[in-house]
Write a protein that holds these residues in place. Structure first.
Motif, PDB file in Angstrom:
ATOM      1  N   VAL A   2      -5.910   7.906 -62.312  1.00 34.17           N
ATOM      2  CA  VAL A   2      -6.776   9.082 -62.141  1.00 34.17           C
ATOM      3  C   VAL A   2      -6.047  10.358 -62.550  1.00 34.17           C
ATOM      4  O   VAL A   2      -6.626  11.236 -63.218  1.00 34.17           O
ATOM      5  CB  VAL A   2      -7.265   9.159 -60.679  1.00 34.17           C
ATOM      6  N   ARG A   3      -4.794  10.494 -62.214  1.00 33.77           N
ATOM      7  CA  ARG A   3      -4.057  11.720 -62.543  1.00 33.77           C
ATOM      8  C   ARG A   3      -3.912  11.907 -64.051  1.00 33.77           C
ATOM      9  O   ARG A   3      -3.827  13.043 -64.538  1.00 33.77           O
ATOM     10  CB  ARG A   3      -2.685  11.705 -61.872  1.00 33.77           C
ATOM     11  N   LEU A   4      -3.888  10.824 -64.802  1.00 33.40           N
ATOM     12  CA  LEU A   4      -3.752  10.942 -66.252  1.00 33.40           C
ATOM     13  C   LEU A   4      -4.990  11.560 -66.900  1.00 33.40           C
ATOM     14  O   LEU A   4      -4.921  12.040 -68.036  1.00 33.40           O
ATOM     15  CB  LEU A   4      -3.497   9.559 -66.860  1.00 33.40           C
ATOM     16  N   VAL A   5      -6.113  11.567 -66.188  1.00 30.03           N
ATOM     17  CA  VAL A   5      -7.329  12.172 -66.724  1.00 30.03           C
ATOM     18  C   VAL A   5      -7.135  13.677 -66.936  1.00 30.03           C
ATOM     19  O   VAL A   5      -7.822  14.299 -67.768  1.00 30.03           O
ATOM     20  CB  VAL A   5      -8.516  11.891 -65.780  1.00 30.03           C
ATOM     21  N   SER A   6      -6.213  14.262 -66.239  1.00 28.42           N
ATOM     22  CA  SER A   6      -5.967  15.701 -66.391  1.00 28.42           C
ATOM     23  C   SER A   6      -5.549  16.074 -67.807  1.00 28.42           C
ATOM     24  O   SER A   6      -5.623  17.258 -68.183  1.00 28.42           O
ATOM     25  CB  SER A   6      -4.890  16.149 -65.400  1.00 28.42           C
ATOM     26  N   GLY A   7      -5.124  15.124 -68.595  1.00 31.42           N
ATOM     27  CA  GLY A   7      -4.712  15.404 -69.972  1.00 31.42           C
ATOM     28  C   GLY A   7      -5.858  15.493 -70.951  1.00 31.42           C
ATOM     29  O   GLY A   7      -5.624  15.597 -72.165  1.00 31.42           O
ATOM     30  N   LEU A   8      -7.102  15.467 -70.481  1.00 30.25           N
ATOM     31  CA  LEU A   8      -8.285  15.576 -71.347  1.00 30.25           C
ATOM     32  C   LEU A   8      -9.015  16.882 -71.009  1.00 30.25           C
ATOM     33  O   LEU A   8      -9.975  16.902 -70.223  1.00 30.25           O
ATOM     34  CB  LEU A   8      -9.216  14.376 -71.148  1.00 30.25           C
ATOM     35  N   PRO A   9      -8.603  17.994 -71.582  1.00 26.99           N
ATOM     36  CA  PRO A   9      -9.155  19.307 -71.185  1.00 26.99           C
ATOM     37  C   PRO A   9     -10.589  19.545 -71.649  1.00 26.99           C
ATOM     38  O   PRO A   9     -11.253  20.442 -71.131  1.00 26.99           O
ATOM     39  CB  PRO A   9      -8.199  20.291 -71.852  1.00 26.99           C
ATOM     40  N   ASN A  10     -11.066  18.768 -72.620  1.00 30.59           N
ATOM     41  CA  ASN A  10     -12.410  19.012 -73.163  1.00 30.59           C
ATOM     42  C   ASN A  10     -13.497  18.212 -72.464  1.00 30.59           C
ATOM     43  O   ASN A  10     -14.654  18.225 -72.912  1.00 30.59           O
ATOM     44  CB  ASN A  10     -12.432  18.680 -74.661  1.00 30.59           C
ATOM     45  N   LEU A  11     -13.172  17.547 -71.405  1.00 32.30           N
ATOM     46  CA  LEU A  11     -14.156  16.716 -70.721  1.00 32.30           C
ATOM     47  C   LEU A  11     -15.264  17.570 -70.095  1.00 32.30           C
ATOM     48  O   LEU A  11     -14.994  18.574 -69.430  1.00 32.30           O
ATOM     49  CB  LEU A  11     -13.488  15.888 -69.623  1.00 32.30           C
ATOM     50  N   THR A  12     -16.501  17.141 -70.315  1.00 34.69           N
ATOM     51  CA  THR A  12     -17.664  17.731 -69.639  1.00 34.69           C
ATOM     52  C   THR A  12     -18.353  16.723 -68.725  1.00 34.69           C
ATOM     53  O   THR A  12     -19.146  17.124 -67.877  1.00 34.69           O
ATOM     54  CB  THR A  12     -18.686  18.238 -70.674  1.00 34.69           C
ATOM     55  N   CYS A  13     -18.043  15.455 -68.902  1.00 36.01           N
ATOM     56  CA  CYS A  13     -18.623  14.388 -68.075  1.00 36.01           C
ATOM     57  C   CYS A  13     -17.510  13.472 -67.609  1.00 36.01           C
ATOM     58  O   CYS A  13     -16.784  12.906 -68.435  1.00 36.01           O
ATOM     59  CB  CYS A  13     -19.669  13.602 -68.870  1.00 36.01           C
ATOM     60  N   LEU A  14     -17.361  13.311 -66.305  1.00 38.55           N
ATOM     61  CA  LEU A  14     -16.314  12.465 -65.732  1.00 38.55           C
ATOM     62  C   LEU A  14     -16.933  11.531 -64.699  1.00 38.55           C
ATOM     63  O   LEU A  14     -17.579  11.973 -63.738  1.00 38.55           O
ATOM     64  CB  LEU A  14     -15.227  13.318 -65.074  1.00 38.55           C
ATOM     65  N   ASP A  15     -16.733  10.227 -64.916  1.00 36.96           N
ATOM     66  CA  ASP A  15     -17.251   9.194 -64.018  1.00 36.96           C
ATOM     67  C   ASP A  15     -16.105   8.294 -63.621  1.00 36.96           C
ATOM     68  O   ASP A  15     -15.545   7.564 -64.463  1.00 36.96           O
ATOM     69  CB  ASP A  15     -18.351   8.390 -64.717  1.00 36.96           C
ATOM     70  N   LEU A  16     -15.735   8.347 -62.350  1.00 38.18           N
ATOM     71  CA  LEU A  16     -14.668   7.494 -61.797  1.00 38.18           C
ATOM     72  C   LEU A  16     -15.213   6.694 -60.616  1.00 38.18           C
ATOM     73  O   LEU A  16     -14.558   6.550 -59.591  1.00 38.18           O
ATOM     74  CB  LEU A  16     -13.480   8.361 -61.354  1.00 38.18           C
TER      75      LEU A  16
ATOM     76  N   GLY B 128     -11.836  20.880 -63.879  1.00 37.67           N
ATOM     77  CA  GLY B 128     -13.094  21.030 -63.151  1.00 37.67           C
ATOM     78  C   GLY B 128     -13.971  22.149 -63.653  1.00 37.67           C
ATOM     79  O   GLY B 128     -15.206  22.070 -63.549  1.00 37.67           O
ATOM     80  N   SER B 129     -13.371  23.189 -64.211  1.00 34.37           N
ATOM     81  CA  SER B 129     -14.169  24.342 -64.654  1.00 34.37           C
ATOM     82  C   SER B 129     -15.086  24.004 -65.829  1.00 34.37           C
ATOM     83  O   SER B 129     -16.084  24.703 -66.046  1.00 34.37           O
ATOM     84  CB  SER B 129     -13.240  25.494 -65.054  1.00 34.37           C
ATOM     85  N   GLY B 130     -14.795  22.974 -66.567  1.00 34.42           N
ATOM     86  CA  GLY B 130     -15.621  22.614 -67.721  1.00 34.42           C
ATOM     87  C   GLY B 130     -16.573  21.472 -67.461  1.00 34.42           C
ATOM     88  O   GLY B 130     -17.392  21.130 -68.326  1.00 34.42           O
ATOM     89  N   LEU B 131     -16.523  20.866 -66.277  1.00 37.42           N
ATOM     90  CA  LEU B 131     -17.358  19.693 -65.993  1.00 37.42           C
ATOM     91  C   LEU B 131     -18.806  20.090 -65.758  1.00 37.42           C
ATOM     92  O   LEU B 131     -19.103  21.033 -65.020  1.00 37.42           O
ATOM     93  CB  LEU B 131     -16.826  18.944 -64.765  1.00 37.42           C
ATOM     94  N   LEU B 132     -19.712  19.334 -66.386  1.00 33.80           N
ATOM     95  CA  LEU B 132     -21.145  19.451 -66.143  1.00 33.80           C
ATOM     96  C   LEU B 132     -21.664  18.296 -65.290  1.00 33.80           C
ATOM     97  O   LEU B 132     -22.709  18.417 -64.662  1.00 33.80           O
ATOM     98  CB  LEU B 132     -21.912  19.484 -67.472  1.00 33.80           C
ATOM     99  N   GLU B 133     -20.934  17.190 -65.306  1.00 34.90           N
ATOM    100  CA  GLU B 133     -21.332  16.008 -64.527  1.00 34.90           C
ATOM    101  C   GLU B 133     -20.111  15.391 -63.881  1.00 34.90           C
ATOM    102  O   GLU B 133     -19.082  15.190 -64.540  1.00 34.90           O
ATOM    103  CB  GLU B 133     -22.031  14.978 -65.426  1.00 34.90           C
ATOM    104  N   LEU B 134     -20.221  15.071 -62.594  1.00 40.92           N
ATOM    105  CA  LEU B 134     -19.134  14.467 -61.835  1.00 40.92           C
ATOM    106  C   LEU B 134     -19.700  13.348 -60.981  1.00 40.92           C
ATOM    107  O   LEU B 134     -20.640  13.550 -60.200  1.00 40.92           O
ATOM    108  CB  LEU B 134     -18.442  15.503 -60.951  1.00 40.92           C
ATOM    109  N   ASN B 135     -19.122  12.150 -61.139  1.00 39.60           N
ATOM    110  CA  ASN B 135     -19.578  10.981 -60.396  1.00 39.60           C
ATOM    111  C   ASN B 135     -18.395  10.399 -59.632  1.00 39.60           C
ATOM    112  O   ASN B 135     -17.433   9.909 -60.228  1.00 39.60           O
ATOM    113  CB  ASN B 135     -20.161   9.933 -61.353  1.00 39.60           C
ATOM    114  N   LEU B 136     -18.492  10.445 -58.306  1.00 40.95           N
ATOM    115  CA  LEU B 136     -17.445   9.900 -57.425  1.00 40.95           C
ATOM    116  C   LEU B 136     -18.038   8.850 -56.486  1.00 40.95           C
ATOM    117  O   LEU B 136     -17.596   8.713 -55.344  1.00 40.95           O
ATOM    118  CB  LEU B 136     -16.793  11.026 -56.620  1.00 40.95           C
TER     119      LEU B 136
END
Length: 638
Positions: free
Chosen positions: A413-427, A447-455
């Motif tokens: 999960v922490r490695l996802v931080s290396g993708l700054p252009n993400l707008t959709c994140l599903d974990l 988090g500032s660029g996310l439009l969709e978050l699935n937890l």
């Protein structure tokens, strides 16, 4: 005496029995011999027959069976045999058998006339529905001719041909009269049926005879009225285009003769045949063409390696690849996709459990900067090194969905931080427990660029994650927190109260978040009522009807809310459901929301879907507005 005179002389029980049955000696002789010359003149009254002889009346003494043979009428060629039976538990029963014409009189060596056998068709002479007055004389009800009622004569016919449930019969053990049901049992010798008392005694071993178990009653198939409504399948008359698509899907093997089909209709056909598990090596060629840019196969469970390779060989310019339930795909096929699909930008793989981590690394390294969206689910072949390869090879990735990945943990999960252009994140639904710290680190970075978050399925996260979402995810439009059981009502209330950084959510999933209370839902309504398109509060059992009425009032005017799930919420009743069902229908002609029009060309469509599974206080009397479809109401299944 003539019957018309109204005066009747003494007659025996046999004479009365024959009169009630409509039996005439002359007619019987004519029927048995099939000769018209022997028939008497029609209209001869029965009362003019000669008086019966004394042999017709039989005296029963003791226990047993007494049989006498009687000539009815002088000069008659028919022999009538009377038999009186008596058991210890029943009264004498009179049995009449009509035989063949008697032989010419002559000397007899035995001193007794030999009885002639009865014809097979003699049974059909008498209607089964007739009953005789001889019941009182003989001590029991009479039976149709050719059928004996005494216990000793029950084996003379087959009980398999007897009438079914609802008919009247006599018990083979106690000779009582009873109604046949589906649970009536017979004697072990198949000589008769047992009444309810004797049958129960026989089944428990207390009776003299143990009856056979009754044949199992045929299960009545329950009609499922409104099945489509209950299971979220809208029953309506489709368009001609939809009917043609269904017909094509039915005859998919002969589809080549139709030529070219539009991409939109082709996708609908693929969904239909995938639902029926009909996507096979013989039908996949319909969806593969050199000009196809989006390949979507919704059920690949019957496809082999050659069919998977044919996807890239026949669609070399595909930009989107969607393969669901592709459990037979292998490492070679994945590498083949990376080498031959040079324009591929979006990939979705569901259930590729045979693909190893090394194959994923090669595929991601080959596609490198081309991939913009990567979705992987239902596999255990993923690790931190593969995730690191994804981050390094695909810096322009905007959508990442890792669902039901068994090794998903804090490190990945922490490695996802290396993708700054993400707008959709599903974990969603991780195989390992993920801590608050790992999620907070990711949200603080991207988090500032996310439009969709699935937890969904993160059962160990706390309210600290909600506080981070409030601070960092100002652009968020879709939020799914299904089955995050550790979130509290205070945390949800704090998230949505005065959340000025966010202008409102369009999709919110709080299903099975047991801590949702009235205050939490009021906060959600106050923040996103004007923008909510979909709301899921399934199994939020602490709710009362007050916030639901508030939600209905807040969304009735704007009509933006299109989907709401209030399943297994105990407070939902007819009043709440009717409030949620007050919407303004959509005009299909204009495509705008407004009042219901009466002009031609205005067709009402479904405006809102309300799911109410498990809400047992909702009855069939609930009325909703036009364009609202209820799914899961219990009364629709009754």
């Amino acid at each position: 005496m003539s019957r018309r005179s109204g005066v009747r002389g003494p007659h025996s029980a046999l004479t009365d029995f024959l009169r009630e049955r409509g039996i005439r000696v002359q007619n019987l002789g004519r029927r048995n011999t099939n000769s018209a010359s022997e028939s008497p003149a029609p209209g001869t009254p029965l009362g003019d027959e000669p008086a019966p002889s004394a042999a017709e009346e039989t005296v029963v003494q003791g226990t047993g069976t007494t049989e006498d043979e009687v000539d009815v009428g002088e000069g008659s060629s028919t022999i009538v045999t009377t038999s009186v039976q008596e058991t210890s538990t029943s009264t004498p029963t009179l049995i009449v058998a009509v035989g063949e014409p008697a032989p010419a009189p002559g000397p007899s060596t035995t001193g007794k006339r030999k009885r002639a056998p009865a014809k097979k068709n003699a049974k059909k002479r008498v209607d089964d529905s007739d009953f005789s007055d001889a019941d009182d004389d003989a001590g029991g009800p009479s039976a149709p001719k050719g059928k004996s009622t005494g216990p000793s004569k029950r084996s003379a016919f087959s009980h398999k041909k007897r009438l079914g449930p609802g008919m009247i019969d006599f018990c083979a053990q106690c000779n009582c009269r009873f109604t046949i049901t589906a649970y009536t049992v017979s004697t072990p010798e198949e000589t008769g049926l047992l009444c309810h008392t004797c049958g129960a005694a026989a089944s428990t071993g207390d009776g003299k005879a143990k009856g056979k178990a009754a044949a199992p009653k045929k299960a009545v198939k329950r009609k499922r009225a409104a099945k489509g409504k209950f299971f979220d399948e809208e029953k309506k008359i489709g368009t001609l285009q939809d009917r043609c698509i269904q017909l094509i899907a039915k005859h998919i093997h002969d589809i080549d003769v139709l030529g070219d089909i539009g991409s939109l209709n082709l996708d609908k056909i693929c969904q239909i045949i995938s639902r029926n598990r009909s996507l096979t090596p013989s039908t996949i060629n319909l969806f593969l063409d050199a000009g196809v840019e989006s390949v979507k196969l919704y059920d690949c469970s019957k496809l082999g390696v050659e069919e998977f390779r044919a996807v890239a060989a026949k669609c070399p310019f595909a930009k989107e690849l969607y393969l669901k339930w592709c459990g037979r795909i292998t490492d070679d096929v994945i590498q083949y996709y990376g080498d031959h699909l040079s324009q591929l930008t979006k990939t979705t793989f569901t259930g590729p459990f045979l693909v190893t981590v090394s194959a994923w690394r090669k595929f991601l390294s080959t596609t490198s900067t081309r991939i913009e969206s990567f979705q992987l689910s239902d596999t255990s072949r993923w690790d931190a090194e593969t995730m690191n390869t994804l981050v390094d090879a695909c810096p322009s990735l905007t959508s990442l969905r890792l669902s039901r990945i068994t090794p998903l943990d804090d490190e990945i999960v922490r490695l996802v931080s290396g993708l700054p252009n993400l707008t959709c994140l599903d974990l969603s639904w991780p195989g390992q427990a993920v801590s608050d710290a790992a999620i907070i680190d990711v949200l603080n970075t991207i988090g500032s660029g996310l439009l969709e978050l699935n937890l969904d399925g993160h059962g160990t996260l706390t309210d600290a994650v909600l506080a981070t979402i409030r601070e960092c995810c100002g652009r968020l439009l879709r939020l799914s927190l299904s089955e995050c059981e550790t979130f509290t009502a205070e945390g949800i209330t704090t998230l949505f109260t005065d959340w000025d950084l966010n202008t409102g959510l369009t999709h919110l999933n709080l299903s099975r978040v047991l801590g949702v209370s009235d205050e939490a839902l009021e906060a959600v309504i106050g923040h996103s009522a004007a923008t909510l398109v979909s709301l899921d509060i399934n199994s939020c059992d602490e709710l009362t009807s007050a916030p639901l009425h508030t939600l209905a009032s807040a969304t009735a005017s704007s009509d933006i809310l299109e989907y709401i799930d209030v399943s297994f919420v105990r407070c939902v009743d007819d009043i709440v459901l009717e409030a949620l069902g007050r919407v303004t229908p959509i005009s299909a002609a204009s495509g705008e929301r407004g009042e219901v029009g009466e002009g031609e060309g205005r067709r009402e469509t479904t405006k809102r879907v309300v799911r109410c599974f498990g809400d047992n206080r909702v009855t069939e009397t609930a009325r909703v507005g036009e364009g609202v479809r209820l799914v899961g109401r219990e009364s629709d299944m009754m």
